[in-house]
Design a protein around this motif. Structure first.
Motif, mmCIF file in Angstrom:
data_model
loop_
_atom_site.group_PDB
_atom_site.id
_atom_site.type_symbol
_atom_site.label_atom_id
_atom_site.label_comp_id
_atom_site.label_asym_id
_atom_site.label_seq_id
_atom_site.Cartn_x
_atom_site.Cartn_y
_atom_site.Cartn_z
ATOM 1 N N ILE A 189 0.838 -1.211 0.000
ATOM 2 C CA ILE A 189 0.000 0.000 0.000
ATOM 3 C C ILE A 189 0.870 1.257 0.000
ATOM 4 O O ILE A 189 0.606 2.208 -0.743
ATOM 5 C CB ILE A 189 -0.946 -0.013 1.218
ATOM 6 N N TYR A 190 1.941 1.249 0.808
ATOM 7 C CA TYR A 190 2.835 2.412 0.885
ATOM 8 C C TYR A 190 3.463 2.692 -0.476
ATOM 9 O O TYR A 190 3.456 3.834 -0.977
ATOM 10 C CB TYR A 190 3.907 2.147 1.936
ATOM 11 N N GLY A 191 4.020 1.672 -1.102
ATOM 12 C CA GLY A 191 4.645 1.862 -2.413
ATOM 13 C C GLY A 191 3.646 2.270 -3.476
ATOM 14 O O GLY A 191 3.937 3.125 -4.329
ATOM 15 N N SER A 192 2.450 1.677 -3.446
ATOM 16 C CA SER A 192 1.425 2.007 -4.449
ATOM 17 C C SER A 192 0.977 3.457 -4.328
ATOM 18 O O SER A 192 0.784 4.149 -5.340
ATOM 19 C CB SER A 192 0.233 1.068 -4.293
ATOM 20 N N LEU A 193 0.810 3.945 -3.094
ATOM 21 C CA LEU A 193 0.398 5.337 -2.900
ATOM 22 C C LEU A 193 1.479 6.304 -3.368
ATOM 23 O O LEU A 193 1.177 7.364 -3.933
ATOM 24 C CB LEU A 193 0.072 5.575 -1.424
ATOM 25 N N LEU A 194 2.751 5.960 -3.147
ATOM 26 C CA LEU A 194 3.845 6.805 -3.631
ATOM 27 C C LEU A 194 3.868 6.843 -5.157
ATOM 28 O O LEU A 194 4.141 7.891 -5.768
ATOM 29 C CB LEU A 194 5.182 6.295 -3.094
ATOM 30 N N MET A 195 3.575 5.703 -5.799
ATOM 31 C CA MET A 195 3.528 5.663 -7.260
ATOM 32 C C MET A 195 2.365 6.499 -7.787
ATOM 33 O O MET A 195 2.501 7.195 -8.801
ATOM 34 C CB MET A 195 3.404 4.211 -7.722
ATOM 35 N N ILE A 235 -2.928 11.330 -6.640
ATOM 36 C CA ILE A 235 -3.231 11.682 -5.258
ATOM 37 C C ILE A 235 -2.037 12.441 -4.697
ATOM 38 O O ILE A 235 -0.984 12.527 -5.331
ATOM 39 C CB ILE A 235 -3.509 10.434 -4.385
ATOM 40 N N SER A 236 -2.202 12.960 -3.488
ATOM 41 C CA SER A 236 -1.103 13.635 -2.804
ATOM 42 C C SER A 236 -0.677 12.782 -1.615
ATOM 43 O O SER A 236 -1.390 12.673 -0.613
ATOM 44 C CB SER A 236 -1.547 15.025 -2.324
ATOM 45 N N PHE A 237 0.500 12.149 -1.752
ATOM 46 C CA PHE A 237 1.009 11.274 -0.691
ATOM 47 C C PHE A 237 2.525 11.250 -0.789
ATOM 48 O O PHE A 237 3.087 10.858 -1.809
ATOM 49 C CB PHE A 237 0.451 9.850 -0.846
ATOM 50 N N THR A 238 3.208 11.702 0.286
ATOM 51 C CA THR A 238 4.665 11.774 0.270
ATOM 52 C C THR A 238 5.250 10.717 1.215
ATOM 53 O O THR A 238 4.533 10.046 1.956
ATOM 54 C CB THR A 238 5.135 13.168 0.708
ATOM 55 N N TRP A 263 3.931 8.304 5.874
ATOM 56 C CA TRP A 263 3.871 6.877 6.210
ATOM 57 C C TRP A 263 2.979 6.607 7.426
ATOM 58 O O TRP A 263 2.329 5.562 7.524
ATOM 59 C CB TRP A 263 5.284 6.351 6.494
ATOM 60 N N TRP A 264 2.943 7.577 8.355
ATOM 61 C CA TRP A 264 2.163 7.368 9.577
ATOM 62 C C TRP A 264 0.672 7.286 9.312
ATOM 63 O O TRP A 264 -0.097 6.761 10.133
ATOM 64 C CB TRP A 264 2.457 8.510 10.563
ATOM 65 N N LYS A 265 0.234 7.806 8.159
ATOM 66 C CA LYS A 265 -1.192 7.773 7.833
ATOM 67 C C LYS A 265 -1.692 6.355 7.543
ATOM 68 O O LYS A 265 -2.904 6.135 7.422
ATOM 69 C CB LYS A 265 -1.470 8.670 6.630
ATOM 70 N N LEU A 266 -0.763 5.424 7.427
ATOM 71 C CA LEU A 266 -1.158 4.048 7.109
ATOM 72 C C LEU A 266 -1.435 3.204 8.346
ATOM 73 O O LEU A 266 -1.547 1.984 8.239
ATOM 74 C CB LEU A 266 -0.055 3.375 6.270
#
Length: 252
Positions: free
Chosen positions: A66-72, A79-82, A86-89
């Motif tokens: 999920i972390y890698g997919s959101l960054l991609m 979307i806006s995800f930096t 990471w803490w939002k997960l």
């Protein structure tokens, strides 16, 4: 396996940059490829989850994927995800608990492999006063080879699964003490019916199944002692403390 995949991807990408196939600054390279590596890490943990039937591996599989997919998706301006988000997960932990209860609870199958190199210096294993002592950050420990020699152990790890098949062990005529402590991981054991044992198991988050006993509290804690334990010559004393993980102990 994960380290090999990371080296492979980085090596190919740097080779393409050096020969002019692609033109990227080093910083841009890492910004582009780190999300891909995170997704690959999630896939590796998912494969481990299926292969070893380890529920804790699904937590890392969900998080990294999920972390890698959101960054991609952020790179594609969808979307806006930096990286700092990471803490939002943290809700992934609840997803893990749900998946764990739906697909892993009640499955007490023991899948064990023996690591023939566990006495090597590379694994930093040593004996202290006749006891095997081992401490590591991330490591799975397997004991199921035919006639493997049982001795007192003090095993500590931050992340890792433990697999024991005492039915295949050579058990000495003495009290053998086994202490296991880990922050994250699963413990699975098979214990012979004719061997008196004393077991105390604790976990902060997870499920415990000790023979016919099953934990139900938020902080599970179970204790069992064979009726003939104190009179027996050949016996095993087991203490297990886990932060997050499941514990399965069965008689055979």
């Amino acid at each position: 396996m994960l380290f090999s995949v990371v080296l492979l991807v980085i090596g190919i990408a740097l080779l393409l940059i050096n020969v002019g196939v692609i033109s990227l600054e080093i910083r841009e390279f890492f910004v582009m490829f780190i999300p891909i590596l995170l997704v690959l890490a999630g896939i590796v943990y998912f494969i481990k989850c299926i292969r070893n039937k380890s529920s804790i591996s699904i937590l890392f599989a969900l998080y990294f994927t999920i972390y890698g997919s959101l960054l991609m998706l952020n790179q594609q301006k969808i979307i806006s995800f930096t990286y700092g988000d990471w803490w939002k997960l943290w809700p992934v932990f609840f997803i893990y608990l749900a998946v764990n209860m739906l697909f892993f609870k009640g499955k007490a199958q023991i899948v064990v492999e023996f690591n023939s190199t566990q006495n090597s210096e590379d694994e930093k294993t040593k004996k202290v006063k006749g006891k095997r002592y081992k401490k590591s950050l991330i490591n799975d420990m397997h004991f199921n080879e035919q006639n493997w020699p049982l001795q007192s152990m003090d095993l500590h790890t931050n992340i890792g699964d433990f697999y024991f098949d005492f039915n295949k062990a050579f058990i000495p005529e003495e009290e053998t003490t086994i202490k296991i402590k880990s922050r994250i991981g699963d413990v699975k054991m098979l214990v012979p019916e004719d061997i008196p044992i004393k077991i105390e198991v604790k976990t902060k988050v997870g499920d415990i199944r000790l023979f016919d006993l099953k934990s139900t509290d938020m902080k599970p804690h179970l204790y069992y002692e064979s009726p003939t334990y104190h009179e027996a010559i050949k016996k095993i004393d087991i203490t297990i403390e886990m932060g997050i993980g499941d514990i399965r102990i069965d008689r055979v």
